[in-house]
Scaffold this active site. Structure first.
Site, mmCIF file in Angstrom:
data_model
loop_
_atom_site.group_PDB
_atom_site.id
_atom_site.type_symbol
_atom_site.label_atom_id
_atom_site.label_comp_id
_atom_site.label_asym_id
_atom_site.label_seq_id
_atom_site.Cartn_x
_atom_site.Cartn_y
_atom_site.Cartn_z
ATOM 1 N N ASP A 52 1.894 5.203 4.133
ATOM 2 C CA ASP A 52 0.903 4.735 3.159
ATOM 3 C C ASP A 52 0.622 3.260 3.384
ATOM 4 O O ASP A 52 1.545 2.439 3.426
ATOM 5 C CB ASP A 52 1.425 4.949 1.732
ATOM 6 C CG ASP A 52 0.433 4.458 0.686
ATOM 7 O OD1 ASP A 52 -0.434 5.252 0.280
ATOM 8 O OD2 ASP A 52 0.535 3.283 0.284
ATOM 9 N N TYR A 57 -3.324 -4.946 2.711
ATOM 10 C CA TYR A 57 -1.976 -5.323 3.119
ATOM 11 C C TYR A 57 -2.025 -6.141 4.405
ATOM 12 O O TYR A 57 -2.215 -5.614 5.504
ATOM 13 C CB TYR A 57 -1.107 -4.084 3.328
ATOM 14 C CG TYR A 57 -0.958 -3.201 2.104
ATOM 15 C CD1 TYR A 57 -1.276 -3.671 0.828
ATOM 16 C CD2 TYR A 57 -0.502 -1.895 2.211
ATOM 17 C CE1 TYR A 57 -1.142 -2.868 -0.289
ATOM 18 C CE2 TYR A 57 -0.351 -1.090 1.096
ATOM 19 C CZ TYR A 57 -0.671 -1.573 -0.151
ATOM 20 O OH TYR A 57 -0.541 -0.768 -1.253
ATOM 21 N N TYR A 220 4.751 4.367 -6.309
ATOM 22 C CA TYR A 220 5.042 3.120 -5.600
ATOM 23 C C TYR A 220 5.963 2.248 -6.453
ATOM 24 O O TYR A 220 6.112 2.462 -7.652
ATOM 25 C CB TYR A 220 3.777 2.372 -5.186
ATOM 26 C CG TYR A 220 2.938 1.762 -6.281
ATOM 27 C CD1 TYR A 220 3.226 0.499 -6.809
ATOM 28 C CD2 TYR A 220 1.806 2.418 -6.766
ATOM 29 C CE1 TYR A 220 2.433 -0.080 -7.785
ATOM 30 C CE2 TYR A 220 1.002 1.841 -7.752
ATOM 31 C CZ TYR A 220 1.325 0.596 -8.257
ATOM 32 O OH TYR A 220 0.534 0.025 -9.228
ATOM 33 N N GLY A 294 9.363 1.121 1.159
ATOM 34 C CA GLY A 294 9.060 0.173 2.222
ATOM 35 C C GLY A 294 10.314 -0.248 2.961
ATOM 36 O O GLY A 294 11.428 -0.116 2.455
ATOM 37 N N ARG A 296 11.543 -3.305 6.204
ATOM 38 C CA ARG A 296 11.142 -4.380 7.115
ATOM 39 C C ARG A 296 11.753 -4.216 8.501
ATOM 40 O O ARG A 296 11.400 -4.945 9.421
ATOM 41 C CB ARG A 296 11.561 -5.726 6.542
ATOM 42 C CG ARG A 296 10.819 -6.138 5.278
ATOM 43 C CD ARG A 296 11.439 -7.408 4.716
ATOM 44 N NE ARG A 296 10.764 -7.901 3.532
ATOM 45 C CZ ARG A 296 9.778 -8.796 3.547
ATOM 46 N NH1 ARG A 296 9.343 -9.278 4.688
ATOM 47 N NH2 ARG A 296 9.234 -9.216 2.434
#
Length: 327
Positions: A52, A57, A220, A294, A296
């Site tokens: 998504d 972003y 989210y 999410g 990283r």
């Protein structure tokens, strides 16, 4: 990994879906490109088939990195979810309803909500190019736009489905009156909304509506932007330009800290992190189709995917919910 059908569509999404806001960089303090690509690859390797993102972003950077990461992979096994309707540059700059000032290279960038038909068609072409694909699996209104009739927005989505450029249409952050108005034009696949242990408001209205209308719910911020990982309480420093410095101030941090401490014994017994336990709890809540998580780097992606392997008993769920009632 578990795969779930989205609403009344034929789309099958991974219960944990990769959320690509943070890798875009803006508002999150930045991220290394090689780590972002590795995070996407690790997610795909561990069964997270859905990604998504949104043009906003990183002002296109998130979509571009996703396009680079999936290049050469079997597109039919990847579901790309993106959005439209947040305008910050180009010919549509300043149109629509002012949302807020974002930041780019130390400069304030005004962002507007704008979901006109012309803007949707323009944004879709830009997203397709950045993602390196000829279709989008789920296209979503990013935020409601008070300056454009909902019917105009929905008619544009219908047209894009007919053209084969998108497989399904969804919205984000819509309330029930807005969902009902949209349904007069098109059958929406989903509504993407904020939901977490600390933010359960949708259980009172949107969840029953989703059941009644067979509308998928995409969640989210299940980790409240990292707060529910516990890292914030372990002297994990946020960068000065990280928006979470302000965001976290809305919560009673002492109660959050106590909640996480109460979950620690369950997590230790299962040999998982509290963050994984929180993520798994979220996927088990009624009417929730998929949960965005999410990451990283690759390590975080693997941990998110493995959260689906956790078995939470009925007794444990009751205990967790009792702890949540103390918030």
């Amino acid at each position: 990994m578990e795969y779930r059908r989205l609403g009344n569509t034929t789309l099958e999404l991974s219960a944990i879906t990769y959320g690509a806001f943070a890798i875009g960089g803006n508002m999150w303090g930045g991220n290394e490109k090689k780590d972002s690509i590795a995070a996407i690859h690790a997610s795909l390797d561990y069964g997270v088939s859905s990604i998504d993102t949104a043009p906003f972003y990183g002002f296109g950077l998130s979509e571009e990195m996703i396009g680079e990461a999936i290049k050469g992979k079997d597109r039919s096994k990847i579901q790309l979810l993106t959005k439209f309707g947040l305008v910050w540059d180009g010919s549509n700059r300043g149109k629509g309803a002012f949302f807020f000032d974002a930041e780019e290279n130390g400069q304030a960038v005004p962002v507007f909500k704008y979901t006109s038909k012309a803007n949707i068609m323009k944004e879709v072409e830009e997203s397709l190019k950045r993602l390196g694909t000829d279709y989008i699996d789920l296209l979503q209104v990013h935020w409601p736009d008070s300056t454009t009739p909902i019917s105009e927005t929905m008619e544009a989505l219908e047209l894009l489905i007919e053209q084969g450029k998108i497989r399904a249409a969804g919205v984000c952050n819509y309330d029930i009156p807005q969902l009902k108005e949209a349904s007069e034009t098109i059958q929406l696949a989903s509504n993407q909304v904020s939901y977490s242990m600390l933010n359960r408001g949708i259980e009172h209205d949107l969840v029953p509506y989703a059941f009644d209308t067979k509308t998928g719910i995409i969640v989210y911020s299940p980790m409240e932007r990292g707060l529910l990982t516990g890292k914030y309480f372990n002297e994990s420093k946020l960068k000065e330009n990280d928006h979470r410095n302000d965001y976290f101030s809305q919560f009673n941090l002492e109660k959050v800290k106590n909640l996480l401490a109460s979950l620690e014994p369950i997590a230790q017994n299962k040999k998982v992190s509290v963050a994984q336990l929180v993520l798994r709890w979220t996927t088990l809540q009624p009417a929730i189709t998929v949960v965005l998580a999410g990451s990283r780097n690759a390590e975080q992606s693997v941990a998110n995917a493995k959260a689906m392997d956790i078995n939470i008993s009925t007794e444990e769920l009751i205990f967790i919910n009792n702890q949540l009632s103390k918030l």
